[in-house]
Enzyme design. Structure first.
Site, short mmCIF file in Angstrom:
data_model
loop_
_atom_site.label_atom_id
_atom_site.label_comp_id
_atom_site.label_asym_id
_atom_site.label_seq_id
_atom_site.Cartn_x
_atom_site.Cartn_y
_atom_site.Cartn_z
N SER A 555 0.78 -1.30 -0.07
CA SER A 555 0.00 -0.07 -0.09
C SER A 555 1.12 1.31 0.13
O SER A 555 1.80 1.42 -0.88
CB SER A 555 -0.85 -0.08 0.97
OG SER A 555 -1.91 0.88 1.08
N HIS A 670 -8.03 -5.20 -0.70
CA HIS A 670 -6.74 -4.43 -0.23
C HIS A 670 -5.81 -5.43 0.24
O HIS A 670 -4.75 -5.09 0.25
CB HIS A 670 -7.00 -3.15 0.49
CG HIS A 670 -5.83 -2.41 0.65
ND1 HIS A 670 -5.21 -1.99 -0.63
CD2 HIS A 670 -5.03 -1.71 1.60
CE1 HIS A 670 -4.17 -1.07 -0.35
NE2 HIS A 670 -4.12 -0.98 1.17
#
Length: 698
Positions: A555, A670
């Protein structure tokens, strides 16, 4: 087009010039585009052929899957209404079981669970790959709950009302459309919600722009708007605060930026009232009608009261609800220079603080007595990472997880009235750590700031630069990276001779708000310099060398490793960039990207955009450069960080002939993994790649 103006070591640099307004790879931003998915399929096949074809892959996969599916995992849960509630996935229940047990049974050696909801059965009946995202039950009876489910693990979810007595979804109950947002109980027949279902109801970041009051028996589209923010906000969410004395207030947070919030009180009647507290503050809950909140900036009230950054404060919220003004403000706790607040839990009768001191945990209790707040430390295991959870103003128990790099997770129960801490459960040791040691070291960054880092290695490591070493960091959003136990990492890396390093670089929250804010926006190069300094120190100390040193992050950490790839390719034998941001000139246009401008800056601002161009990995690849192999992985279902970042970077490297591997999971959100088997595959692919690059090199 390339820019060949720079010279380095006598070699001409050709930085590929990419115009964000005319990006030739914008077609890869079409998440479900036919051409884009065909390209993804071809990349996955190439990556699988190489990594799953490695003779080590299957053993690594099996070892990881055994950890993930083990019944020896701690069944973490919440305590409410006399029961421990837990969500459990294993080899049989791939979507998972929501289940409960009595506290007595939970504390026994033979816990007996009763299933409340079988998500596998729901997924099969409805033909949807449901991923559990949590439950919210209305206190104090806990009879009705809102269950949040996601298709494939994406952030956009549906919320469905569930009856705990009949153990069924409520017919004609509260059911939301699929959207990003949130929902919160007001009472049994009323909820507050915000759903980003359309442009009118969404911010430019893709989150809800309004809070609505929804009465039972009506359509959500007919709900009454309570508070509307601005389209340029990050988002607006309603929530509930309550204490053990029966005080209940409905509130809302209007996130003006990722780090600046306008807090609102939403009375039953009348207009919303904004709280006159700093924009950089966070509400922690309600205790004896005192609203607790932390400061991320200094607060000068103008009346002689000045409160420092990082402090935990309180004031009488009942008085504020009546008058609209804040009276006396009390200081609960002020962290020291190497401390931060890691967690706050409000129990029946006290406030529990999990405090991180030089990146290891302590537990304290705070009560109002003798005219102010008083704190007492609760004895807990030393030199470990602590995680506080399971607190509620309606009971006097709390739970604590303790772990370290070489210390498996242990679950403790805290008896709040007595302050006693009792071990409830623990996980087995998944790898042989007899000859492993953990060191906490530090090194000076380029501006002289001392950066701490942990090294996990064999105690007899020969400092000749040959140890395969994986360096991990995050460096953003005030997220602290602390010692953690991972059976997968231990089995797939440490046990096989690798060393593991965690760098507590700026941008994180290890030492409070100032540590984070030192690397915001145009100061972000400090974060990258910090990590480079740690890497250089590892090499100078002889632990490893560039051929054996890899860097890994996900991320925001994927952006970090992308910058390491472009700025200092000479330091690494391998780079891993997971679910990353890499195009920093278009990030604000992709999914939730606009919400992060408070962290990174605005690409359209001349100064901030100019700085972002200097660090954006996608815009700083040298066509003539020598780069280590990079492994990029992401998820099609990630609706937070757009998979286009990783796709476009891989496509650029493909065109330039630079070595890379690319993997995109078509589920998983995610986290890149929607089930335990996919988690094992993700990790086996990762450690096979690292083995090839860092262990096989001479």
């Amino acid at each position: 087009m390339t820019d060949a103006t720079d010279m380095e070591d006598g070699a001409e640099r050709n930085i590929v010039e990419i115009d964000p307004a005319n990006d030739p790879r914008v077609w890869l931003e079409e998440v479900e585009g036919e051409e884009a998915l065909a390209w993804v399929e071809g990349q996955n096949e190439r990556t699988f052929e190489r990594l799953t074809g490695d003779e080590r892959y299957q053993g690594l996969y099996d070892a990881a899957l055994e950890v993930y599916q083990s019944n020896d995992r701690i069944p973490y849960g919440s305590y409410q209404n006399g029961y421990i509630w837990n969500f459990w996935r294993d080899a049989t229940n791939t979507h998972g079981l929501w289940r409960r047990t009595s506290l007595e049974s939970y504390l026994s050696d033979n816990t007996e669970w009763e299933t409340v909801l079988d998500l596998d059965a729901v997924a099969e009946a409805e033909g949807v790959n449901w991923v559990w995202q949590g439950s919210s039950c209305l206190s104090p009876d806990y009879r009705r709950c809102i269950i949040t489910l996601s298709d494939g693990g994406q952030d956009a979810s549906v919320r469905r009302e569930f009856d705990l007595e009949s153990r069924t979804f409520v017919e004609d109950g509260f059911v939301s459309p699929e959207a990003k947002g949130g929902i919160s109980w007001v009472d049994e027949d009323t909820v507050l919600f915000g759903f980003a279902t359309s442009e009118e109801n969404s911010t430019t970041s893709g989150y809800p722009v309004s809070v609505y009051r929804w009465e039972r028996g009506t359509a959500w589209e007919d709900a009454t708007e309570v508070l509307r923010g601005d389209r340029e906000d990050v988002g607006v969410w309603g929530f509930r605060v309550e204490d053990n004395a029966g005080n209940v207030y409905m509130m809302a947070s209007e996130a003006d930026t990722f780090f600046e919030t306008t807090w609102w009180y939403l009375p039953d009647e009348g207009e919303p009232v904004s709280l006159p507290i700093p924009a950089r503050s966070s509400i922690s809950g309600l205790y004896n009608n005192q609203l607790l909140f932390t400061l991320e900036e200094e607060w000068d009230r103008g009346n002689g009261d000045v409160f420092p950054q990082g402090a935990l404060l309180s004031f009488d919220f009942g008085e504020f609800a009546r008058s609209g003004e804040i009276g006396d403000v009390a200081t609960v706790f002020v962290p020291g220079p190497r401390q931060s607040i890691g967690g706050i839990g409000i129990a029946n009768g006290t406030v529990l603080l999990q405090i991180d001191d030089n990146v290891t945990g302590q537990l304290w209790r705070y009560d109002t007595r003798d005219g102010g707040w008083q704190g007492t430390r609760i004895p807990t295991p030393d030199n470990l990472t602590l995680g506080l959870f399971g607190t509620s103003p309606h009971h006097n128990l709390a739970f604590l997880n303790a772990e370290g790099f070489l210390t498996p997770d242990s679950l403790y129960m805290v008896n709040v009235p007595t302050g006693s801490v009792t071990q409830v459960d623990s996980t087995p040791a998944w790898f042989d750590d007899e000859n492993l040691i953990v060191e906490q070291l530090e090194t000076a960054s380029t501006d002289g700031t001392m950066i701490p880092y942990f090294v996990v290695r064999h105690r007899d490591t020969v400092m000749d630069g040959t140890t395969p070493t994986l360096l991990y960091a995050y460096g953003g959003f005030q997220v602290s990276i602390q010692p953690s136990y991972s059976g997968v990492r231990g089995r797939l890396w440490l046990e096989r001779g690798g060393a593991y390093v965690v760098a507590n670089i700026r941008g994180g929250g290890e030492f409070g708000p100032a540590w984070h804010q030192a690397g915001l926006m145009m100061n972000r190069q400090r974060i990258y310099d910090d990590l480079i300094s740690v890497a250089e120190q590892l090499i100078e100390d002889g632990l490893t060398s560039p051929d054996h040193l890899g860097v890994y992050g996900g991320s925001n950490g994927g952006l970090l490793t992308g910058v390491m790839y472009t700025q200092r390719p000479d330091l690494w034998g391998a780079v891993v960039s997971a679910v990353p941001l890499l195009d920093m000139l278009r990030y604000h246009m992709l999914l939730a990207g606009a919400s992060w401008m408070g962290e990174y800056g605005d690409p359209n601002d001349p100064d901030e955009g100019g700085f972002l161009r200097t660090i954006s990995p996608y815009h700083n690849v040298d066509a003539n450069g020598e780069y280590p192999e990079i492994y990029l992985y992401t998820s099609t279902k990630d609706d937070r960080v757009h998979p286009g970042h990783a796709r476009k970077m891989a496509h650029l490297l493909e065109a330039l002939g630079h070595p890379y591997l690319y993997y995109e999971n078509t589920e998983g959100g995610h986290s890149s993994a929607a089930n335990l088997a996919e988690s094992a595959r993700r990790d086996a692919l990762l450690y096979t790649f690292l083995s090839q690059r860092l262990m096989d090199s001479e």
